[in-house]
Design an enzyme around this catalytic site. Structure first.
Site, PDB file in Angstrom:
ATOM      1  N   LYS A  11      -7.403  -9.176   8.410  1.00 24.10           N
ATOM      2  CA  LYS A  11      -8.427  -8.685   9.330  1.00 24.10           C
ATOM      3  C   LYS A  11      -9.087  -9.863  10.062  1.00 24.10           C
ATOM      4  O   LYS A  11      -8.891 -11.030   9.689  1.00 24.10           O
ATOM      5  CB  LYS A  11      -9.442  -7.852   8.538  1.00 24.10           C
ATOM      6  N   TYR A  51      -7.095   4.130  11.270  1.00 22.84           N
ATOM      7  CA  TYR A  51      -8.111   4.556  10.307  1.00 22.84           C
ATOM      8  C   TYR A  51      -8.553   6.004  10.524  1.00 22.84           C
ATOM      9  O   TYR A  51      -9.672   6.371  10.177  1.00 22.84           O
ATOM     10  CB  TYR A  51      -9.325   3.623  10.385  1.00 22.84           C
ATOM     11  N   ASN A 114     -13.686  -7.343   4.147  1.00 21.29           N
ATOM     12  CA  ASN A 114     -12.837  -7.537   2.963  1.00 21.29           C
ATOM     13  C   ASN A 114     -11.453  -8.124   3.269  1.00 21.29           C
ATOM     14  O   ASN A 114     -10.515  -7.958   2.504  1.00 21.29           O
ATOM     15  CB  ASN A 114     -12.780  -6.257   2.112  1.00 21.29           C
ATOM     16  N   HIS A 117      -5.916  -5.700   4.748  1.00 22.28           N
ATOM     17  CA  HIS A 117      -5.552  -4.290   4.579  1.00 22.28           C
ATOM     18  C   HIS A 117      -4.194  -4.186   3.911  1.00 22.28           C
ATOM     19  O   HIS A 117      -3.314  -5.004   4.173  1.00 22.28           O
ATOM     20  CB  HIS A 117      -5.473  -3.596   5.952  1.00 22.28           C
ATOM     21  N   GLU A 128       2.276   3.185   9.199  1.00 20.33           N
ATOM     22  CA  GLU A 128       1.492   2.075   9.746  1.00 20.33           C
ATOM     23  C   GLU A 128       2.387   1.003  10.379  1.00 20.33           C
ATOM     24  O   GLU A 128       2.045   0.451  11.431  1.00 20.33           O
ATOM     25  CB  GLU A 128       0.606   1.479   8.637  1.00 20.33           C
TER      26      GLU A 128
END
Ligand code: DAT
Ligand code: MG
Length: 151
Positions: A11, A51, A114, A117, A128
């Site tokens: 990310k 998402y 965080n 992913h 994905e």
């Protein structure tokens, strides 16, 4: 477990914090096979599609803002049981609850930052990877190490 693929993404915070090499290294060392890799500035509609299961959550707008705030590193990793194993390597969603030794446990403090992913099922891995990679962006190759990893 069978051979499957997981979509793993570093990310924007992971990229900004200089953790790209460290994170890729953990999947490489584990013994998974890298089939796709790119640095990518994600458009809003793609983040929303990725998402979409979370679209009614109160944190959704902030999540989309965060994911589109800078470049991400998109990866397709392949291997026996890679989806569940990658989730273990990544650790719990909340980095304060993630075990030491996991990526989030070692490198992050907050759920909203965080750093990485990982797909939560083989079906979502396929979905994905198809969403984030275009035709021709994945490499079909085999590693000479495979016989030293899988009997
Ligand atoms: P994971 O990324 O561990 O699969 P998830 O799919 O439940 O977790 O949520 C996707 C991302 O959304 C997560 O990595 C960070 C963000 N998120 C989840 N729950 C959140 C919360 N309570 N507050 C803020 N961000 C949250
Ligand atoms: Mg998830």
């Amino acid at each position: 477990s069978s051979v499957e693929q997981s979509y793993i993404m570093i990310k924007p915070d992971g990229v900004q914090r200089g953790l790209v090499g460290e994170i890729i290294s953990r999947f490489e060392k584990k013994g998974f096979l890298l089939k796709g890799l790119k640095l990518f500035q994600c458009p809003k509609d793609l983040a929303q599609e990725h998402y979409k299961d979370l679209k009614d959550k109160p944190f959704f707008p902030g999540l989309i803002e965060y994911i589109t705030s800078g470049p991400v590193v998109c990866m397709a990793w392949e291997g026996v049981g890679v989806v569940a194993s990658a989730r273990k390597l990544i650790g719990a969603t909340n980095p304060l609850q993630a075990e030491p030794g996991t990526i989030r446990g070692d490198l992050a403090v907050q759920t909203g930052r965080n750093v990485v992913h990982g797909s939560d099922s083989p079906d979502n891995g396929k979905r994905e990877i198809a969403l984030w990679f275009k035709e021709g962006e994945l490499c079909e190759w085999e590693s000479v190490l495979t016989p030293w990893l899988i009997e």
